[in-house]
Design a protein around this motif. Sequence first.
Motif, PDB file in Angstrom:
ATOM      1  N   UNK A  29       0.824  -1.205   0.000  1.00  0.00           N
ATOM      2  CA  UNK A  29       0.000   0.000   0.000  1.00  0.00           C
ATOM      3  C   UNK A  29       0.863   1.263   0.000  1.00  0.00           C
ATOM      4  N   UNK A  30       2.133   1.137   0.384  1.00  0.00           N
ATOM      5  CA  UNK A  30       3.002   2.309   0.264  1.00  0.00           C
ATOM      6  C   UNK A  30       3.385   2.527  -1.192  1.00  0.00           C
ATOM      7  N   UNK A  31       3.620   1.433  -1.916  1.00  0.00           N
ATOM      8  CA  UNK A  31       4.021   1.563  -3.317  1.00  0.00           C
ATOM      9  C   UNK A  31       2.838   1.927  -4.203  1.00  0.00           C
ATOM     10  N   UNK A  32       1.640   1.524  -3.762  1.00  0.00           N
ATOM     11  CA  UNK A  32       0.432   1.872  -4.521  1.00  0.00           C
ATOM     12  C   UNK A  32      -0.460   2.731  -3.637  1.00  0.00           C
ATOM     13  N   UNK A  33       0.037   3.893  -3.292  1.00  0.00           N
ATOM     14  CA  UNK A  33      -0.708   4.756  -2.380  1.00  0.00           C
ATOM     15  C   UNK A  33      -2.032   5.176  -3.005  1.00  0.00           C
ATOM     16  N   UNK A  34      -3.076   5.227  -2.170  1.00  0.00           N
ATOM     17  CA  UNK A  34      -4.432   5.620  -2.573  1.00  0.00           C
ATOM     18  C   UNK A  34      -5.055   4.671  -3.585  1.00  0.00           C
ATOM     19  N   UNK A  51      -7.138   1.016  -4.435  1.00  0.00           N
ATOM     20  CA  UNK A  51      -8.302   0.426  -3.769  1.00  0.00           C
ATOM     21  C   UNK A  51      -7.872  -0.366  -2.538  1.00  0.00           C
ATOM     22  N   UNK A  52      -6.808  -1.196  -2.718  1.00  0.00           N
ATOM     23  CA  UNK A  52      -6.359  -2.035  -1.615  1.00  0.00           C
ATOM     24  C   UNK A  52      -5.863  -1.174  -0.457  1.00  0.00           C
ATOM     25  N   UNK A  53      -5.209  -0.074  -0.793  1.00  0.00           N
ATOM     26  CA  UNK A  53      -4.710   0.823   0.241  1.00  0.00           C
ATOM     27  C   UNK A  53      -5.864   1.329   1.105  1.00  0.00           C
ATOM     28  N   UNK A  54      -6.945   1.763   0.433  1.00  0.00           N
ATOM     29  CA  UNK A  54      -8.106   2.252   1.187  1.00  0.00           C
ATOM     30  C   UNK A  54      -8.749   1.134   1.992  1.00  0.00           C
ATOM     31  N   UNK A  55      -8.801  -0.050   1.386  1.00  0.00           N
ATOM     32  CA  UNK A  55      -9.413  -1.186   2.068  1.00  0.00           C
ATOM     33  C   UNK A  55      -8.649  -1.505   3.350  1.00  0.00           C
ATOM     34  N   UNK A  56      -7.313  -1.510   3.242  1.00  0.00           N
ATOM     35  CA  UNK A  56      -6.497  -1.817   4.413  1.00  0.00           C
ATOM     36  C   UNK A  56      -6.693  -0.762   5.490  1.00  0.00           C
ATOM     37  N   UNK A  57      -6.801   0.511   5.073  1.00  0.00           N
ATOM     38  CA  UNK A  57      -7.037   1.570   6.051  1.00  0.00           C
ATOM     39  C   UNK A  57      -8.325   1.299   6.822  1.00  0.00           C
ATOM     40  N   UNK A  58      -9.372   0.936   6.077  1.00  0.00           N
ATOM     41  CA  UNK A  58     -10.659   0.692   6.731  1.00  0.00           C
ATOM     42  C   UNK A  58     -10.561  -0.504   7.676  1.00  0.00           C
ATOM     43  N   UNK A  59      -9.975  -1.607   7.185  1.00  0.00           N
ATOM     44  CA  UNK A  59      -9.898  -2.806   8.017  1.00  0.00           C
ATOM     45  C   UNK A  59      -9.016  -2.556   9.230  1.00  0.00           C
ATOM     46  N   UNK A  60      -7.967  -1.743   9.050  1.00  0.00           N
ATOM     47  CA  UNK A  60      -7.055  -1.502  10.162  1.00  0.00           C
ATOM     48  C   UNK A  60      -7.791  -0.843  11.311  1.00  0.00           C
ATOM     49  N   UNK A  61      -8.687   0.073  10.983  1.00  0.00           N
ATOM     50  CA  UNK A  61      -9.419   0.744  12.058  1.00  0.00           C
ATOM     51  C   UNK A  61     -10.348  -0.232  12.770  1.00  0.00           C
ATOM     52  N   UNK A 108       6.019   4.504   7.346  1.00  0.00           N
ATOM     53  CA  UNK A 108       7.480   4.540   7.382  1.00  0.00           C
ATOM     54  C   UNK A 108       8.048   4.445   5.970  1.00  0.00           C
ATOM     55  N   UNK A 109       7.470   3.553   5.154  1.00  0.00           N
ATOM     56  CA  UNK A 109       7.938   3.392   3.784  1.00  0.00           C
ATOM     57  C   UNK A 109       7.679   4.648   2.962  1.00  0.00           C
TER      58      UNK A 109
END
Lengths: 315, 343
Positions: free
Chosen positions: B142-147, B149-159, B232-233
């Motif tokens: 998700x750092x290499x592919x910022x913003x 779909x997966x990045x957003x999904x991970x943000x949601x799941x992380x919360x 961090x990345x």
Amino acid sequence: MRAETTIPAWTFLEEAEAPPLTLWELFWRRFRRHKMALFGLVVLSLLVLYSLGGSLFFTESYANHTDTGIRLQPPSREHPFGTDTVGRDILARTIYGGQISLLIGLTAMLVEVLIGVAIGALAGYYGGWLDSLLMRFTEAMLNIPQLFLLLVMAKFFGGKVPNIVLFGRTFSGSVVVIVLIIGATSWMYLARIVRAEFLSIKEREFILAARAAGTPTGQIIFQHILPNAIAPIIVAATLGVANAITLEAYISFLGLGVQPPTATWGNMLEGAYNYIETAPWLWIFPGTLIVLTVLSINFVGDGLRDALDPRSLAR
Amino acid sequence: MLRYVIRRLFQAIPLLFLISIILFVLMQNMGDPLATLGGRQVTRSEDRQRLARQLGLDKPVHVQYLYWLVGNDWTKMDLDGDGVPETPGRRKGVLRGDFGVSLVAKRPVVEVIWDRLPNTLLLMGTTELVILVGALVIGMYSALRQYSFLDHLVTAISFIGYSMPIFFVALLSMYIFSVNFKRWGLPYLPTVGMFDPNVGKTPGQIALHMVLPVFSLSFIYFAAYSRYIRSAMLEVLSQDYIRTARAKGLPRPTIVFVHALKNASLPIVTIVGLDLPFLLAGAIVTERIFAWPGMGRLFIDHVSRGDTPVVMGILMMIAVAVVIFQILTDIVYAWLDPRIRYE
């Protein structure tokens, strides 16, 4: 942004002459940009409404009424959330349990803030041997995992506080114990934050000026430094509520928390894992309510962090 | 460096003393040790008094703490209660590795803990590994592919993961992967214990029984760790030296894994080093739900029965582990970043 070019110059003039935004308006402007925080606020209000408003439909004695003849009944028209192991209505219990869980979250946070601010302020303002003594103590408390400490303290203070009658309702004395011990085991991070704030603020010129003007120390601490350190305290306190609700659920789940008949979302889950196969409604409803509450408080806390941070752009 | 480590170790000593004193005071009211020791047999008051003298419970708290710390084999105890100490003590004290005898199991505390420690280490080591590998993959992606779909999904799941109490994840995963899979006729996972007594303690059985607890524990940390790695990345990837590396035509994997990851791992080392001992401790609830015979379950079992020597032993071991991991973290930090010098 796109409409900017079409706005005639006089609107800017008018805006410039409009009264400056108050701190509150500035804060609200930033906070409402945070969609998840607004969502959290709405869900949280609904949860509060649920647990407070629900008591208009069910009495507490109904929530605590046991009837083993109807134990472990699946959700039905009469009992929308089913009944528990001794035949109590789970819907009514989530309502009254919610009141206690939210109450524990808020009051434990207050205890946490009180201790954390007191220790952080003393250490940060006075420094020297008092600072190193208090910080060593903080470090020692941090080195013991919180849940372990909580369990030991729950055992230590358990059963010492008699039941309390308030507003015509009887509260198990264990509620007070849980509030105090959660507060007494969660203040360490807050104390460190407050100390760091005090260390930097007390070196500013306005504190020097206040001191030169002969302002009493108490006034410097509470009226000059503390209001300037309030933003991180509010954020930490908000997240502290969520943390306290989770911790209450943990110790109640392990059977050392709030004692029945007083319901909390946590102690409704106690022993529910024995019925994981036969009666999932025992844990699904209170568990979901806990997750929703904690999630929405965390969202609100995140929004507060962005809104209160002076470094974030005032848009 | 060596001097720094030695100094840190010396600083840890007063800290551990402070922790032991706080805990010892808390232990004073853990229940009735005599009732725990005697079970239902000891009811006569003279028996109770004799036992109290044997355990040294008739002494004031500071003397009890002294005995716990350095033992009592250098002094004599008054077992018959006539005021004349005659029996030499036998305890060696914590400083010489004697944590006392468990009141419940009637065996040395070290032995009791040693029985359970490998189980917890196995569960938690696996969990930490799963968390780290998974979080590294997700975080870096998700750092290499910022913003994306997966990045957003991970943000949601992380919360959501971060807000979930472990028991809810555990109950939910048991309900889905065990109860419902069984109902649907799918191969289902075992819920409790470490192995099926009918099959025996084979590695395959243990691995099978570890799936659900490891999943539940890592679900909560996964999200938080991957977010941490992501930020961090992202920070490192925006640095000038990454642009330079790109400009001189280094292959992308070299840039990402050698240049970026090594520098991004600094904050990751901190969070892992500081979390690890707490993860060991955080197993209380997981081990309770999944009936895993580890330290967390040992702790909760013995807290509720007021077995102070065992409780004290577990807590002190964890405190020591926390201190050691803090020092280790600092060492790894200096090794990763040569700019950091400890003097």
